[in-house]
Design an enzyme around this catalytic site. Structure first.
Site, PDB file in Angstrom:
ATOM      1  CE1 TYR A   8      19.123   1.074  27.431  1.00 38.61           C
ATOM      2  CE2 TYR A   8      19.938   0.789  29.672  1.00 38.61           C
ATOM      3  CZ  TYR A   8      19.170   1.482  28.761  1.00 38.61           C
ATOM      4  OH  TYR A   8      18.448   2.583  29.166  1.00 38.61           O
ATOM      5  CG  ASP A  60      28.242  -0.202  29.917  1.00 41.19           C
ATOM      6  OD1 ASP A  60      28.335  -0.049  31.154  1.00 41.19           O
ATOM      7  OD2 ASP A  60      27.204   0.052  29.278  1.00 41.19           O
ATOM      8  CE  LYS A  88      21.912  -1.044  36.173  1.00 41.99           C
ATOM      9  NZ  LYS A  88      22.213  -1.259  34.780  1.00 41.99           N
TER      10      LYS A  88
HETATM   11  C1  LIG Z   1      21.949  -0.108  33.676  1.00 39.05           C
HETATM   12  C2  LIG Z   1      22.956   0.001  32.607  1.00 39.05           C
HETATM   13  C3  LIG Z   1      23.228   1.230  31.980  1.00 39.05           C
HETATM   14  C4  LIG Z   1      22.424   2.467  32.242  1.00 39.05           C
HETATM   15  O1  LIG Z   1      22.513   2.908  33.559  1.00 39.05           O
HETATM   16  P1  LIG Z   1      21.357   3.893  34.121  1.00 39.05           P
HETATM   17  O2  LIG Z   1      21.844   4.211  35.501  1.00 39.05           O
HETATM   18  O3  LIG Z   1      20.090   3.113  34.086  1.00 39.05           O
HETATM   19  O4  LIG Z   1      21.329   5.079  33.236  1.00 39.05           O
HETATM   20  C5  LIG Z   1      24.269   1.275  31.067  1.00 39.05           C
HETATM   21  N1  LIG Z   1      24.988   0.193  30.776  1.00 39.05           N
HETATM   22  C6  LIG Z   1      24.755  -1.014  31.354  1.00 39.05           C
HETATM   23  C7  LIG Z   1      25.620  -2.189  31.010  1.00 39.05           C
HETATM   24  C8  LIG Z   1      23.724  -1.147  32.269  1.00 39.05           C
HETATM   25  O5  LIG Z   1      23.465  -2.346  32.803  1.00 39.05           O
END
Ligand SMILES: *Cc1c(COP(=O)(O)O)cnc(C)c1O
Length: 469
Positions: free
Chosen positions: A186, A281, A309
């Site tokens: 994701y 990511d 995060k």
């Molecule tokens: C949470 C997450 C996102 C998206 O971040 P948001 O702040 O919810 O938009 C993207 N990549 C990874 C790996 C994530 O865990």
């Protein structure tokens, strides 16, 4: 009519719980906490139900982010009133040991006293300038010195924005269109990434979202995770067209899945050979697997990195960064446009700075590793003793388990997990005062505020629940 009554009932609940002049939230929580430890009242979710029913009239599905609605585990979603350290309290006065940590940010524990004190000082000077502030330099320097591959950084407001920015930058820098992503990973909810995505997309079993134009995903190529052969074939089939590979260096959005060591080295090699960029990511893994993220943990150097995060310490922040020559393409230094009204705002920078300061203290990651290891081994042993098929693991403060014998190397493997058993386990754990992510396809998180006693209590609860499901 329904929505009007929804609003007024929400308001009355609000005015009830926030008559704060003398009874601060902290005081309320203490009162509630004491009440619980004395009476040990039965587990009910009446107020959660009332508030959530009103919410459903006001917001789609009653939430502002899908997984919160408990669709995949069923039952009543829980509405929270306050959080502190490793604990959360819901509106009915139930207390939980928390393993979601607001999906990652709460790595030093919720509502940390030092972070709160710093936020209050910053708040007095204003929440947003829409102009440069010194705190941006402070957090930028911290991120650059922490994350090996980052020489320059751009702050945004979410992980989604960070991944959008990084992809646009990779395309701008290489002059190519295509991107390879992995099934079950994701990268936020931007159009290009909503192909075989993890997190809520996986939880709800949405193949692709309606509303995403074909054109937006036609340049997104996918491969199973840990499958370098498929990646090689994609590079052969699309020579000189692939701008980047983006991946979660440890997957957290289809449950917890680790990369095979040779997989990461192979994606590094193949991108280099083909003039494509490698994007880690690290929105989830950054500052979680190590202070320098997965790239420090595995000794890898991606070209671009996305963060989010933890670097916002519970406020909305994301970031992308990488080599100077690439980052200098970003406006206004270069031609690639990307902007944000609230980006780098002093409040968010403050929460990030003080969260990272706490994480920098010696022993933080050893501690996370120790307690998370105790937790996952406790759960796995309890599961096996009760005759369940179960597998799982952890790295530092990130963990996960599946109700299958495994091994789980990709999303297909993860889908073999018995999700209805997970749903029963989840509900049982709530009743025992343990809050786990309400989906099989999410990783779990511990924090520096979790004690060995919290872990013990959780393992005892797991044993009890696993025996009866
Ligand atoms: C949470 C997450 C996102 C998206 O971040 P948001 O702040 O919810 O938009 C993207 N990549 C990874 C790996 C994530 O865990």
């Amino acid at each position: 009519m329904a929505s009007v009554s929804g609003v007024s009932s929400s308001l009355s609940l609000l005015s009830f719980s926030s008559k704060p002049s003398r009874l601060s939230t902290r005081r309320v929580s203490t009162v509630v906490r004491n009440a619980i430890s004395v009476e040990k009242k039965p587990f009910t979710l009446e107020k959660s139900e009332e508030i959530f029913n009103a919410a459903k009239e006001l917001m789609p599905g009653g939430v502002n982010s899908p997984v919160r609605a408990f669709k995949s585990v069923g039952g009543q979603p829980i509405v929270f009133d306050s959080v502190k350290g490793s604990r959360m309290w819901d509106v009915d006065g139930n207390e939980y040991i928390d393993y979601v940590g607001s999906w990652g940010p709460a790595i030093i524990g919720h509502a940390d006293d030092k972070v709160n004190a710093a936020l209050i000082e910053t708040l007095k000077k204003g929440t947003s300038f829409g102009a440069p502030c010194l705190l941006e330099n402070v957090l930028a320097e911290m991120v650059i010195s922490a994350v090996p591959s980052i020489e320059m950084v751009r702050f945004v407001n979410s992980g989604t924005e960070a991944c959008m920015g990084a992809l646009r930058l990779a395309r701008a820098f290489t002059g190519r269109q295509k991107v390879i992503k992995f099934e079950g990973c994701y990268h936020g909810h931007a159009d290009s990434f909503l192909v075989k995505a993890g997190s809520g997309v996986a939880t709800l079993g949405l193949p692709d979202s309606p509303g995403v134009p074909k054109a937006a995903t036609s340049d997104t190529l996918t491969s199973p995770y840990n499958d370098i052969e498929t990646v090689k074939n994609l590079f052969d089939a699309h020579k000189d067209e692939i701008a980047a590979i983006i991946l979660e260096p440890v997957v957290g959005n289809s449950g917890f899945i680790t990369p095979k060591p040779e997989f990461l080295t192979a994606v590094r090699e193949i991108t280099k050979q083909n003039g494509a960029l490698l994007i880690f990511d690290e929105v989830m893994t950054g500052f979680r697997l190590a202070y320098g993220g997965a790239q420090e943990y595995f000794g890898m150097t991606p070209d671009l990195t996305t963060l989010g995060k933890i670097i916002g310490g519970g406020l909305p922040v994301g970031a992308y960064g990488g080599r100077r020559e690439i980052m200098e393409m970003v406006a206004p230094a270069g031609p690639m446009y990307q902007a944000g009204t609230l980006s780098g705002n002093p409040l968010a920078m403050t929460a990030g700075i003080h969260t990272l300061r706490r994480l920098m203290e010696p022993g933080s990651y050893d501690y996370l590793d120790k307690i998370t290891g105790e937790l996952i081994h406790g759960i796995l042993d309890a599961g096996k003793r009760s005759g369940h098929e179960i597998c799982g693991g952890h790295i530092r403060g990130m963990f996960g388990f599946f109700f299958t014998n495994g091994p789980v190397n990709n999303f297909e493997d993860a889908k073999k997990s018995d999700t209805s058993k997970f749903a029963k386990f989840h509900r049982g754990m709530l009743e025992e005062g343990v809050y786990l992510a309400p989906s099989q396809y999410e990783a779990g998180f511990t924090s520096l505020a979790h004690t060995s006693k919290d872990i013990e209590q959780t393992v005892v609860a797991a044993e009890k629940v696993l025996r009866r499901i």
